[in-house]
Scaffold this motif. Structure first.
Motif, PDB file in Angstrom:
ATOM      1  N   ALA A 107     -10.245 -12.831 -11.415  1.00 34.55           N
ATOM      2  CA  ALA A 107      -9.441 -11.730 -10.872  1.00 34.55           C
ATOM      3  C   ALA A 107      -9.673 -10.445 -11.637  1.00 34.55           C
ATOM      4  O   ALA A 107      -9.380  -9.362 -11.117  1.00 34.55           O
ATOM      5  N   ARG A 108     -10.160 -10.520 -12.873  1.00 32.22           N
ATOM      6  CA  ARG A 108     -10.474  -9.302 -13.620  1.00 32.22           C
ATOM      7  C   ARG A 108     -11.679  -8.574 -13.050  1.00 32.22           C
ATOM      8  O   ARG A 108     -11.878  -7.385 -13.302  1.00 32.22           O
ATOM      9  N   LYS A 109     -12.504  -9.300 -12.298  1.00 28.49           N
ATOM     10  CA  LYS A 109     -13.714  -8.701 -11.721  1.00 28.49           C
ATOM     11  C   LYS A 109     -13.529  -8.335 -10.258  1.00 28.49           C
ATOM     12  O   LYS A 109     -14.087  -7.328  -9.802  1.00 28.49           O
ATOM     13  N   VAL A 110     -12.807  -9.161  -9.521  1.00 28.54           N
ATOM     14  CA  VAL A 110     -12.610  -8.930  -8.091  1.00 28.54           C
ATOM     15  C   VAL A 110     -11.115  -9.060  -7.809  1.00 28.54           C
ATOM     16  O   VAL A 110     -10.493 -10.042  -8.231  1.00 28.54           O
ATOM     17  N   SER A 111     -10.557  -8.111  -7.098  1.00 25.07           N
ATOM     18  CA  SER A 111      -9.137  -8.133  -6.796  1.00 25.07           C
ATOM     19  C   SER A 111      -8.826  -9.230  -5.779  1.00 25.07           C
ATOM     20  O   SER A 111      -9.626  -9.522  -4.888  1.00 25.07           O
ATOM     21  N   VAL A 112      -7.637  -9.814  -5.922  1.00 22.15           N
ATOM     22  CA  VAL A 112      -7.213 -10.861  -4.987  1.00 22.15           C
ATOM     23  C   VAL A 112      -6.417 -10.277  -3.832  1.00 22.15           C
ATOM     24  O   VAL A 112      -6.033 -11.032  -2.914  1.00 22.15           O
ATOM     25  N   THR A 113      -6.130  -8.987  -3.817  1.00 20.63           N
ATOM     26  CA  THR A 113      -5.382  -8.378  -2.720  1.00 20.63           C
ATOM     27  C   THR A 113      -6.265  -7.417  -1.940  1.00 20.63           C
ATOM     28  O   THR A 113      -7.349  -7.068  -2.360  1.00 20.63           O
ATOM     29  N   ASN A 126      11.328  -0.582  -9.524  1.00 24.60           N
ATOM     30  CA  ASN A 126      10.502   0.560  -9.108  1.00 24.60           C
ATOM     31  C   ASN A 126       9.495   0.062  -8.083  1.00 24.60           C
ATOM     32  O   ASN A 126       8.383  -0.360  -8.429  1.00 24.60           O
ATOM     33  N   PRO A 127       9.841   0.085  -6.792  1.00 27.64           N
ATOM     34  CA  PRO A 127       8.944  -0.448  -5.754  1.00 27.64           C
ATOM     35  C   PRO A 127       7.806   0.499  -5.400  1.00 27.64           C
ATOM     36  O   PRO A 127       7.570   0.807  -4.228  1.00 27.64           O
ATOM     37  N   SER A 128       7.073   0.975  -6.392  1.00 27.68           N
ATOM     38  CA  SER A 128       5.925   1.832  -6.148  1.00 27.68           C
ATOM     39  C   SER A 128       4.730   0.979  -5.737  1.00 27.68           C
ATOM     40  O   SER A 128       4.706  -0.234  -5.992  1.00 27.68           O
ATOM     41  N   PRO A 129       3.709   1.570  -5.107  1.00 28.05           N
ATOM     42  CA  PRO A 129       2.553   0.764  -4.682  1.00 28.05           C
ATOM     43  C   PRO A 129       1.877   0.001  -5.817  1.00 28.05           C
ATOM     44  O   PRO A 129       1.561  -1.184  -5.646  1.00 28.05           O
ATOM     45  N   PRO A 130       1.625   0.605  -7.013  1.00 35.11           N
ATOM     46  CA  PRO A 130       0.968  -0.189  -8.064  1.00 35.11           C
ATOM     47  C   PRO A 130       1.791  -1.393  -8.505  1.00 35.11           C
ATOM     48  O   PRO A 130       1.251  -2.500  -8.676  1.00 35.11           O
ATOM     49  N   ALA A 175       0.811  -1.214   0.000  1.00 36.39           N
ATOM     50  CA  ALA A 175       0.000   0.000   0.000  1.00 36.39           C
ATOM     51  C   ALA A 175       0.844   1.264   0.000  1.00 36.39           C
ATOM     52  O   ALA A 175       0.405   2.306  -0.498  1.00 36.39           O
ATOM     53  N   GLN A 176       2.065   1.205   0.541  1.00 36.92           N
ATOM     54  CA  GLN A 176       2.909   2.394   0.605  1.00 36.92           C
ATOM     55  C   GLN A 176       4.113   2.324  -0.328  1.00 36.92           C
ATOM     56  O   GLN A 176       4.729   3.345  -0.603  1.00 36.92           O
ATOM     57  N   GLY A 177       4.448   1.128  -0.830  1.00 41.90           N
ATOM     58  CA  GLY A 177       5.703   0.995  -1.558  1.00 41.90           C
ATOM     59  C   GLY A 177       6.848   0.904  -0.565  1.00 41.90           C
ATOM     60  O   GLY A 177       6.690   1.141   0.633  1.00 41.90           O
ATOM     61  N   VAL A 231       2.488  -8.770  -5.887  1.00 35.97           N
ATOM     62  CA  VAL A 231       1.797  -9.614  -4.909  1.00 35.97           C
ATOM     63  C   VAL A 231       0.724 -10.449  -5.598  1.00 35.97           C
ATOM     64  O   VAL A 231       0.572 -11.656  -5.332  1.00 35.97           O
ATOM     65  N   THR A 232      -0.032  -9.827  -6.501  1.00 37.51           N
ATOM     66  CA  THR A 232      -1.055 -10.566  -7.237  1.00 37.51           C
ATOM     67  C   THR A 232      -0.439 -11.696  -8.044  1.00 37.51           C
ATOM     68  O   THR A 232      -0.967 -12.818  -8.081  1.00 37.51           O
TER      69      THR A 232
END
Length: 452
Positions: free
Chosen positions: A446-452, A395-399, A288-290, A405-406
């Motif tokens: 997973a395209r409809k509901v996030s796994v994280t 690039n350890p950014s949040p996205p 969430a923060q990177g 993780v996904t």
């Protein structure tokens, strides 16, 4: 949408230049015979929104990563999945979802700041309902494990305790990733205990192996493997005497000992799966923060090590016995061995005339058809995680961290399939392919509901 409908009558009552024009449209407050009844789509929209909220809370796409644990555990004990294995899978699903609901209940204050769109901070699900679901799912999981047998329940109880301890106390501590890895390893051992516990034949059909007289008879000089049989029977007899009396366990006294042997066989697979989970959980702590690139880089190294390990066939006791006796053929275990076996197969002469006496020693390596499946599954595992981990390292950014993780969660499926194929058990190929078939389903949901 409601505002545009409210403004429609006012627009119709105004002509060009703002003049009032007559209209034949009936007033909105009067029923019209031409008005259709409300559609079912509008009436069921609250139900759909509620169902989607629960799907987000429980992270339903991640459920596809659960059945492979028990299937890999069954393969680790060299057995086909049984009805008890299916009960272990159902128990794992309930305990997994209990952990998801409890996780969001425990993190509701943190999610209100970092993830306000989650079901609990957004108010779509009440916290009490999430906690109640966690308790109900935990009870259902333990009940299903009890139906699978006492060995399965013996593993399910510490598994449930680990899940609750992680969500309520250990998540934000240095022991958090280790607790999550322990839970995943126990989930594999749950399938192993349930499947091995069903094999009563080891004690009743082979009861003679527990008789010390059989061990002495097997140790007669000249008997093949007499010493090994004597030691084996003595060890089994010791386990048998360590069990409670038959009056306490009834007809199922054989289950704990058989499951104990099965759990011991499944420990290496559980350790490999737990190592993968440890790496993914370590990366997720900063999603969430990177954060630092060290966690995704370490996960990338773990992926490389696990890929190399699962490509090798698991050594079985029969292989070690054959190796000591100097008989039998050695199966190729790695990429180089597989290539050498293939070249040896192609270089053989199609016909040989005259009597052919093979040279002493091990026979030429046969081409292991299962090795190709292990290599393909290991490659799928590495391909699923390598690029996201590398991007998060650079690039350890949040996205990018969340994407890593996904990918790590989705890579659990090919890893489970590779561990199943690596076991060399009967029916392991079919079980591995069935486990692999869960991957596209997980990606689709997973395209409809996030796994994280």
């Amino acid at each position: 949408m409601r505002a545009s409908r409210a403004a429609a009558p006012e627009a119709l009552s105004q002509g060009a230049g703002g003049t009032t024009a007559t209209t034949t449209t009936p007033p909105l407050n009067e029923p019209s015979p031409l008005t259709a009844p409300p559609s079912r789509a509008h009436t069921s929209s609250p139900d759909r929104a509620r169902a989607r909220a629960w799907a987000e809370l429980l992270r339903l796409p991640a459920l596809f990563t659960v059945p492979g644990d028990a299937l890999a555990g069954a393969a680790a004990v060299s057995a086909r999945p049984t009805a008890r294995t299916l009960l272990a899978i159902a128990s794992s699903l309930c305990l997994y979802e209990a952990g998801m609901a409890l996780n969001d209940w425990a993190d509701r204050d943190v999610d209100a700041v970092e993830r306000p769109h989650r079901p609990l901070p957004s108010g779509r699900i009440r916290p009490a309902a999430a906690l109640g679901a966690a308790c109900a799912l935990t009870g259902a999981g333990l009940s299903l494990a009890a139906c699978a047998g006492r060995p399965a329940l013996t593993v399910a109880v510490p598994l449930a305790a680990t899940v609750w301890a992680y969500d309520l106390a250990l998540k934000n501590t240095p022991a958090g990733p280790l607790a999550m890895a322990t839970a995943r390893g126990l989930d594999l051992l749950l399938g192993a205990a349930a499947t091995a516990g069903a094999g009563v034949v080891g004690w009743k059909a082979g009861a003679s192996s527990l008789d010390p007289r059989a061990g002495r008879a097997a140790a007669v000089p000249g008997a093949v493997g007499g010493t090994h049989r004597a030691l084996t029977s003595a060890a089994l007899l010791g386990i048998r005497r360590a069990l409670p009396s038959p009056s306490l366990l009834g007809d199922r006294q054989a289950f704990p000992s058989a499951a104990l042997l099965g759990i011991r066989q499944a420990l290496p697979s559980a350790a490999l799966l737990g190592t993968h989970t440890l790496a993914v959980t370590t990366v997720s702590r900063r999603e969430a923060q990177g954060g630092s690139p060290l966690a995704p880089f370490a996960a990338l190294a773990v992926t490389a090590a696990l890929t190399r390990t699962v490509t090798r066939r698991r050594s079985l006791p029969t292989d070690r016995i054959a190796g000591r006796r100097g008989t039998g053929s050695r199966r190729p275990t790695g990429v180089a061995d597989l290539a050498a076996a293939a070249m040896s197969r192609l270089s053989r002469h199609p016909r040989q005339t005259g009597a052919h006496i093979p040279p002493p020693g091990p026979t030429p390596d046969p081409l292991d058809t299962h090795a190709a499946l292990r290599l393909a599954l290991a490659a799928a595992y590495a391909a699923t995680t390598s690029r996201p981990y590398l991007h998060a390292t650079l690039n350890p950014s949040p996205p990018l961290t969340q994407r890593a993780v996904t990918a790590g969660i989705r890579a659990t499926i090919p890893l489970q399939a590779a561990l199943t194929a690596r076991s060399g058990a009967k029916g392991a190929t079919v079980t591995a392919l069935l486990t692999t078939a869960l991957a596209p389903l997980a990606g689709r949901f997973a395209r409809k509901v996030s796994v994280t």
